[in-house]
Write a protein that holds these residues in place. Structure first.
Motif, short mmCIF file in Angstrom:
data_model
loop_
_atom_site.label_atom_id
_atom_site.label_comp_id
_atom_site.label_asym_id
_atom_site.label_seq_id
_atom_site.Cartn_x
_atom_site.Cartn_y
_atom_site.Cartn_z
N THR A 108 0.73 -1.04 -0.05
CA THR A 108 0.07 0.08 -0.22
C THR A 108 0.56 1.55 -0.05
O THR A 108 0.15 2.31 -0.15
CB THR A 108 -0.33 0.33 1.04
N GLU A 109 2.14 1.32 -0.34
CA GLU A 109 2.95 2.17 0.35
C GLU A 109 2.75 3.43 -1.58
O GLU A 109 2.31 2.33 -2.35
CB GLU A 109 4.55 2.41 0.20
N TYR A 110 2.57 3.95 -1.24
CA TYR A 110 2.00 5.61 -2.49
C TYR A 110 3.50 5.41 -3.10
O TYR A 110 4.84 6.54 -2.39
CB TYR A 110 1.04 6.53 -2.12
N ASP A 111 3.67 5.55 -4.63
CA ASP A 111 5.23 5.75 -4.95
C ASP A 111 4.47 7.62 -5.59
O ASP A 111 3.52 8.36 -6.41
CB ASP A 111 4.71 5.19 -6.25
N GLY A 121 2.17 10.34 -8.93
CA GLY A 121 0.86 11.88 -8.63
C GLY A 121 -0.24 11.45 -8.89
O GLY A 121 -1.22 11.77 -9.13
N ALA A 122 -1.00 9.75 -8.64
CA ALA A 122 -2.45 9.20 -8.49
C ALA A 122 -3.18 10.08 -7.77
O ALA A 122 -2.07 10.10 -6.20
CB ALA A 122 -1.62 8.34 -8.60
N PRO A 123 -4.73 10.06 -8.39
CA PRO A 123 -5.17 11.08 -7.13
C PRO A 123 -5.47 10.32 -6.05
O PRO A 123 -5.21 8.40 -6.03
CB PRO A 123 -6.10 11.76 -8.05
N GLY A 124 -6.37 10.90 -5.47
CA GLY A 124 -6.93 9.45 -4.57
C GLY A 124 -6.16 9.95 -2.67
O GLY A 124 -5.35 10.39 -2.53
N GLY A 145 6.58 9.98 8.12
CA GLY A 145 6.01 10.29 6.44
C GLY A 145 5.61 9.35 5.53
O GLY A 145 6.00 10.07 4.61
N GLN A 146 5.69 7.94 5.83
CA GLN A 146 5.79 7.65 4.78
C GLN A 146 4.03 7.56 4.23
O GLN A 146 3.77 7.24 5.14
CB GLN A 146 6.14 6.02 4.73
N PRO A 147 3.45 7.44 2.99
CA PRO A 147 2.32 8.09 2.51
C PRO A 147 2.00 6.07 1.98
O PRO A 147 2.84 5.75 1.52
CB PRO A 147 2.32 9.09 1.31
N HIS A 148 0.38 6.36 2.39
CA HIS A 148 0.31 5.00 2.19
C HIS A 148 -1.49 5.27 1.80
O HIS A 148 -1.91 6.27 1.71
CB HIS A 148 0.00 3.78 3.21
N THR A 149 -2.00 4.26 1.12
CA THR A 149 -3.30 4.31 0.15
C THR A 149 -3.58 3.54 0.38
O THR A 149 -5.66 4.22 0.75
CB THR A 149 -2.59 3.38 -1.76
#
Length: 446
Positions: free
Chosen positions: A167-170, A174-177, A185-189
């Motif tokens: 689920t780590e966000y790349d 630039g994908a929305p959501g 600080g790591q973003p996830h979806t």
């Protein structure tokens, strides 16, 4: 900590309601007293003391902060982050601590630093990592890859999330959501599957207690008579003791299908906001020491209103803010014009929206104007009842400073720097500003 930035706004003219005492001396002391009393609403200003403490050499790229009567400076040299603590009276270095990236797992040597004092500890934050130093000597105690929330002088709170693999966000995509950030600080979806909360000894980093929750959580320090943490998680509120983690109180939250929840602390209240699918927000206020519900109301969609409200109970309307009674949740008054609100010196301070330029101090209960602040360029505010330190550029005098004390109806002039300054940091006793020679420091009392 409070910051003043003077490097973006144009110079403001002197306040028309407070002519300088130097001008009045030419007319005689008796006339000066009459004019000052008349212009200040018959409330004479108390005597103030403004004294230059000295200058601390510091490169222009380095940073600084005034916290708890000390000056802290931050610099990077030879791959190390240099943090120094300075006493103010007299102005001298108390200690110097050097940390590397290896000392701060998850931290960085780039970007700014900030400090927080908790008893005999100094919490140095760089990125998401926190380094705990001995407040007296600067000795390194331990480090955390995530922020530390002090609950008492001896106990802090650290949280760690477990996300589903993959689920780590790349960030390059630039994908929305919706994004969900870990404490590091790591973003996830997706939201975390589990969040662990640990009460830690601030001196050693040893875990005193731990608790696990499903999904995301919102923890904050309890206010009032209880030393502990208020935790919002899994559709419930918990009040846990700081020392042991024992559950002292528990309160179910209203269930709103599909709603996103978050918290906001205002005084001794926790405002739990739940955003529903129709963009309306249900707000429920809870007492932070008992978790007893105080009031509940539904806010309409704010239609993109970007105004901010800090330290007050507010509701966003289409083009203004509505200030609520913290005891009942009923509307008290509304702002007019493009302004933000911030609590300071016991007042509600109206600030030019998106900037740091103060406009006026108003009665927080009625919104009635009390003190005109428009002659000042910027301000530094700490806790809601702390003095409000103001600053402005003045031709021939450099930077002038004033202070609005709680309960006063007039700004008292502190003094001037004699040179133009840029950003400043202040507390209730000291002001430090960046100058060409380093950081200039002044002591004040009023």
């Amino acid at each position: 900590m409070a910051l003043i930035e003077l490097n973006t706004d144009p110079a403001a003219p002197p306040a028309p309601t407070r002519p300088s005492l130097r001008r009045h001396r030419r007319l005689g002391l008796a006339l000066a007293a009459v004019l000052v009393l008349a212009l200040a609403g018959a409330v004479p200003a108390a005597a103030v003391c403004w004294r230059r403490a000295g200058v601390v050499p510091l490169p222009s790229a380095a940073d600084f902060q005034v916290v708890g009567g000390r000056l802290y400076t931050f610099d990077v040299a030879d791959g190390r982050r240099i943090t120094s603590a300075w006493t103010m009276r007299p102005l001298r270095r108390l200690w110097r601590a050097a940390t590397t990236a290896d000392d701060m797992p998850g931290g960085t040597l780039q970007g700014g630093s900030s400090v927080q004092a908790a008893g005999g500890h100094v919490l140095l934050r760089a990125g998401q990592a926190t380094t705990v130093l001995d407040a007296r000597t600067g000795a390194l105690r331990w480090t955390s890859p995530a922020p530390i929330l002090p609950l008492t002088d001896d106990v802090g709170l650290v949280q760690a999330e477990q996300f589903r693999p993959g689920t780590e966000y790349d960030e390059s995509s630039g994908a929305p959501g919706a994004l969900y950030f870990s404490s590091s600080g790591q973003p996830h979806t997706e939201p975390p599957e589990v969040t662990e909360l640990r009460g830690v000894d601030l001196t050693t980093g040893r875990t005193r207690w731990s608790a696990r929750f499903s999904g995301s959580i919102y923890p904050t320090r309890a206010r009032g008579r209880v030393a502990g943490a208020v935790v919002m998680a899994s559709g419930r509120l918990w009040l846990r003791a700081a020392e042991t983690g024992a559950v002292l109180r528990e309160q179910p939250l209203p269930r709103i299908p599909g709603a996103l929840s978050w918290g906001d602390v205002v005084g001794d209240l926790l405002l739990v906001r739940q955003a529903a699918a129709d963009d309306a927000t249900v707000v429920t206020a809870y007492a932070m020491d008992t978790l007893a519900p105080r009031w509940r109301r539904t806010e309409p969609a704010d239609a993109g209103n970007s105004a901010t409200c800090t330290g007050l109970a507010c509701e966003k309307a289409h083009s203004h803010l509505v200030v609520l009674d913290p005891g009942t949740g009923r509307p008290r008054w509304r702002t007019s014009g493009d302004v933000d609100l911030q609590a300071g010196a016991g007042y509600a301070v109206e600030v030019q929206s998106g900037q740091s330029r103060p406009l006026r101090a108003v009665d927080p209960a009625s919104g009635a104007p009390v003190v005109d602040l428009s002659a000042w360029q910027t301000f530094a505010a700490g806790p809601s009842a702390a003095p409000l330190v103001l600053a402005r550029r003045e031709a021939g005098r450099g930077t002038a400073f004033g202070v609005l004390l709680p309960g006063r109806r007039v700004v008292q002039r502190l003094g001037d720097s004699g040179t133009a300054l840029t950003d400043c940091s202040a507390d209730s006793r000291f002001v430090a500003c960046r100058a060409s020679a380093g950081v200039e420091v002044w002591a004040y009392s009023a």
